[in-house]
Write an enzyme that holds these catalytic residues in place. Structure first.
Site, PDB file in Angstrom:
ATOM      1  N   ALA A  57      10.692  10.531 -67.831  1.00 52.71           N
ATOM      2  CA  ALA A  57       9.718   9.744 -68.611  1.00 52.71           C
ATOM      3  C   ALA A  57       8.935   8.840 -67.670  1.00 52.71           C
ATOM      4  O   ALA A  57       7.839   8.391 -67.997  1.00 52.71           O
ATOM      5  CB  ALA A  57      10.436   8.905 -69.667  1.00 52.71           C
ATOM      6  N   VAL A  90       7.546   8.838 -61.368  1.00 55.62           N
ATOM      7  CA  VAL A  90       7.866   9.852 -60.354  1.00 55.62           C
ATOM      8  C   VAL A  90       8.308  11.155 -61.016  1.00 55.62           C
ATOM      9  O   VAL A  90       7.822  12.238 -60.674  1.00 55.62           O
ATOM     10  CB  VAL A  90       8.955   9.322 -59.379  1.00 55.62           C
ATOM     11  N   ARG A 138       2.184  11.700 -44.941  1.00 54.99           N
ATOM     12  CA  ARG A 138       1.266  10.587 -44.644  1.00 54.99           C
ATOM     13  C   ARG A 138       0.841  10.633 -43.175  1.00 54.99           C
ATOM     14  O   ARG A 138      -0.324  10.417 -42.845  1.00 54.99           O
ATOM     15  CB  ARG A 138       1.970   9.253 -44.957  1.00 54.99           C
ATOM     16  N   HIS A 149      14.022   7.327 -44.890  1.00 51.61           N
ATOM     17  CA  HIS A 149      12.852   7.047 -45.724  1.00 51.61           C
ATOM     18  C   HIS A 149      12.927   5.553 -46.060  1.00 51.61           C
ATOM     19  O   HIS A 149      13.319   5.148 -47.147  1.00 51.61           O
ATOM     20  CB  HIS A 149      12.863   7.893 -46.997  1.00 51.61           C
TER      21      HIS A 149
HETATM   22  N1  NAI Z   1      11.888   9.159 -52.319  1.00 53.00           N
HETATM   23  C1  NAI Z   1      10.600   8.836 -52.409  1.00 53.00           C
HETATM   24  O1  NAI Z   1       9.786   9.243 -51.547  1.00 53.00           O
HETATM   25  C2  NAI Z   1      10.137   7.982 -53.541  1.00 53.00           C
HETATM   26  C3  NAI Z   1      11.056   7.457 -54.408  1.00 53.00           C
HETATM   27  N2  NAI Z   1      10.656   6.667 -55.448  1.00 53.00           N
HETATM   28  C4  NAI Z   1      11.725   6.144 -56.293  1.00 53.00           C
HETATM   29  O2  NAI Z   1      11.781   6.865 -57.522  1.00 53.00           O
HETATM   30  C5  NAI Z   1      12.432   6.061 -58.508  1.00 53.00           C
HETATM   31  C6  NAI Z   1      11.658   6.091 -59.823  1.00 53.00           C
HETATM   32  O3  NAI Z   1      10.425   5.422 -59.676  1.00 53.00           O
HETATM   33  P1  NAI Z   1       9.363   5.387 -60.888  1.00 53.00           P
HETATM   34  O4  NAI Z   1       9.326   6.708 -61.534  1.00 53.00           O
HETATM   35  O5  NAI Z   1       8.125   4.780 -60.370  1.00 53.00           O
HETATM   36  O6  NAI Z   1      10.070   4.360 -61.874  1.00 53.00           O
HETATM   37  P2  NAI Z   1       9.861   4.297 -63.455  1.00 53.00           P
HETATM   38  O7  NAI Z   1      10.391   2.984 -63.888  1.00 53.00           O
HETATM   39  O8  NAI Z   1       8.462   4.665 -63.813  1.00 53.00           O
HETATM   40  O9  NAI Z   1      10.820   5.467 -63.982  1.00 53.00           O
HETATM   41  C7  NAI Z   1      12.198   5.435 -63.896  1.00 53.00           C
HETATM   42  C8  NAI Z   1      12.738   6.200 -65.089  1.00 53.00           C
HETATM   43  O10 NAI Z   1      14.161   6.281 -64.974  1.00 53.00           O
HETATM   44  C9  NAI Z   1      14.666   6.221 -66.296  1.00 53.00           C
HETATM   45  N3  NAI Z   1      16.089   5.914 -66.288  1.00 53.00           N
HETATM   46  C10 NAI Z   1      16.689   4.746 -65.962  1.00 53.00           C
HETATM   47  N4  NAI Z   1      18.033   4.857 -66.116  1.00 53.00           N
HETATM   48  C11 NAI Z   1      18.272   6.131 -66.530  1.00 53.00           C
HETATM   49  C12 NAI Z   1      19.447   6.856 -66.857  1.00 53.00           C
HETATM   50  N5  NAI Z   1      20.657   6.296 -66.807  1.00 53.00           N
HETATM   51  N6  NAI Z   1      19.319   8.148 -67.255  1.00 53.00           N
HETATM   52  C13 NAI Z   1      18.097   8.728 -67.342  1.00 53.00           C
HETATM   53  N7  NAI Z   1      16.946   8.092 -67.051  1.00 53.00           N
HETATM   54  C14 NAI Z   1      17.038   6.802 -66.645  1.00 53.00           C
HETATM   55  C15 NAI Z   1      13.818   5.151 -66.964  1.00 53.00           C
HETATM   56  O11 NAI Z   1      13.915   5.195 -68.387  1.00 53.00           O
HETATM   57  C16 NAI Z   1      12.434   5.511 -66.432  1.00 53.00           C
HETATM   58  O12 NAI Z   1      11.765   6.399 -67.301  1.00 53.00           O
HETATM   59  C17 NAI Z   1      12.559   4.672 -57.881  1.00 53.00           C
HETATM   60  O13 NAI Z   1      13.859   4.484 -57.374  1.00 53.00           O
HETATM   61  C18 NAI Z   1      11.551   4.702 -56.744  1.00 53.00           C
HETATM   62  O14 NAI Z   1      11.835   3.788 -55.727  1.00 53.00           O
HETATM   63  C19 NAI Z   1       9.347   6.398 -55.684  1.00 53.00           C
HETATM   64  C20 NAI Z   1       8.376   6.912 -54.863  1.00 53.00           C
HETATM   65  C21 NAI Z   1       8.690   7.704 -53.687  1.00 53.00           C
HETATM   66  C1  PYR Z   2       8.124   4.151 -52.977  1.00 48.99           C
HETATM   67  C2  PYR Z   2       8.381   5.018 -51.826  1.00 48.99           C
HETATM   68  O1  PYR Z   2       9.512   5.211 -51.436  1.00 48.99           O
HETATM   69  C3  PYR Z   2       7.269   5.608 -51.122  1.00 48.99           C
HETATM   70  O2  PYR Z   2       6.167   5.779 -51.676  1.00 48.99           O
HETATM   71  O3  PYR Z   2       7.426   5.909 -49.929  1.00 48.99           O
END
Ligand code: NAI
Ligand code: PYR
Length: 305
Positions: free
Chosen positions: A13, A16, A152, A176
């Site tokens: 939802a 990401v 990037r 990361h």
């Molecule tokens: N590895 C990477 O390169 C990147 C990682 N991220 C990470 O991705 C994660 C998500 O970021 P966003 O989507 O922006 O956050 P967001 O807040 O938009 O979405 C997180 C979702 O997780 C859901 N959620 C929370 N607890 C849950 C559970 N127990 N079971 C199922 N769903 C659950 C929430 O309801 C929400 O819909 C963060 O930890 C962020 O730091 C973000 C960008 C890049």
């Molecule tokens: C949020 C994050 O981990 C990224 O955009 O690199």
């Protein structure tokens, strides 16, 4: 894997997860995509909207519960807290450990052949924790790691040298996170050492490295979150698994050389990690790699015996 295989995206939802699904439905190898989130109203809306985007490529998009998701061929975890402006990824660890733990308990019994792709942050630490909790073979659990950072970096170098991003072989390595670094000594374009390009003679490598590592902070400062870039990375890695493509990507994987999970290039296939590649690092890069590995291990140890 055969077309129609099951992909579960947990946390879809959110920004990401929904971006991963959007990128995935734009690929041409149709899958049965299950969207799972604690926010059931929002995930239902996202699934309906994304199903509308999937008709040209034939993917099936629907909601599912954790139990069904546990039987998927590929389980992508994007659930969890995200950084606030100025916050480090490390600051998410305690909150996202709790969320990850409850998700993995809900998935049980996990399909023993499933591949788990971790994306939630801090991704390198959570990947090792996910492997430990699921008990799946290390090769079947990997994280998106520095694939986004490497993208990037390729964007930057493509502009500097005026060649296409996909022709550049240069990886961001380690974590990361803030201890990431660029593997300059192994970088090549068309087989030519990156350092041999005249454009490289005048650039400040330390500044590039710093700017690449800062990108996420700048995007979060401006719009609150980053998601399209990692959405594409998630779909690229999912496609490598679903189509057994043996692509080489910098991901967070278990390295016997470094004795733990760390971001480094690996070959991705339908079983997850087929092989971890060990780059020839120079002395400075080796020290940086050791530092990143120690950081990741140190944080993982708090949650894993
Ligand atoms: N590895 C990477 O390169 C990147 C990682 N991220 C990470 O991705 C994660 C998500 O970021 P966003 O989507 O922006 O956050 P967001 O807040 O938009 O979405 C997180 C979702 O997780 C859901 N959620 C929370 N607890 C849950 C559970 N127990 N079971 C199922 N769903 C659950 C929430 O309801 C929400 O819909 C963060 O930890 C962020 O730091 C973000 C960008 C890049
Ligand atoms: C949020 C994050 O981990 C990224 O955009 O690199």
């Amino acid at each position: 894997m055969a077309p129609g295989c099951k992909v579960a995206v947990i946390g879809s939802a959110g920004n990401v997860g929904a971006s991963v699904v959007f990128s995935l439905v734009n690929t041409t190898y149709p899958a049965d995509i299950m969207m799972v989130d604690v926010n059931q109203r929002l995930v239902r809306g996202q699934a309906m909207d994304l199903a509308d985007a999937a008709w040209p490529t034939g993917h099936r998009v629907r909601t599912a519960n954790l139990k069904e998701a546990g039987q998927a061929d590929l389980i992508i975890i994007t659930a969890g807290a995200r950084q606030q402006p100025g916050e480090l990824r490390d600051g998410l660890l305690d909150r996202n450990y709790e969320i990850l733990h409850s998700i993995l308990s809900g998935l049980k019994p996990v399909n023993p052949n499933a591949v788990v792709l971790m994306i939630s942050n801090p991704v390198d630490v959570l990947t090792g924790i996910a492997q430990n909790i699921t008990g799946l073979p290390k090769s079947q659990v990997f994280g998106s790691g520095t694939l986004l950072d490497s993208g990037r970096l390729r964007n930057y170098l493509a502009k500097l040298i005026n060649v296409r991003q996909t022709s550049i072989h240069c990886h961001v390595l380690g974590e990361h996170g803030d201890s990431q670094f660029v593997g300059w000594s192994s970088a090549r374009i068309g087989g030519v050492k990156l350092d041999q390009f005249p454009e490289m003679q005048t650039i400040d490598k330390a500044k590039i490295e710093h700017d690449i590592a800062r990108t996420a902070y700048d995007i979060i400062e401006a719009k609150g979150a980053t998601y399209y870039g990692v959405g594409v990375c998630g779909a690229i890695l999912a496609t490598s698994v679903l189509q057994n493509q043996h692509d080489i990507r910098s991901v967070c994987c278990h390295s016997t050389k470094w004795g733990g999970y760390v971001s480094t290039p690996a070959v991705i296939c339908s079983r997850g990690i087929d092989r971890v590649l060990e780059l020839d690092l120079d002395n400075e890069e080796t020290e940086k790699m050791e530092h990143a590995v120690e950081r990741i291990k140190g944080q993982t140890k708090r949650f894993v015996e």
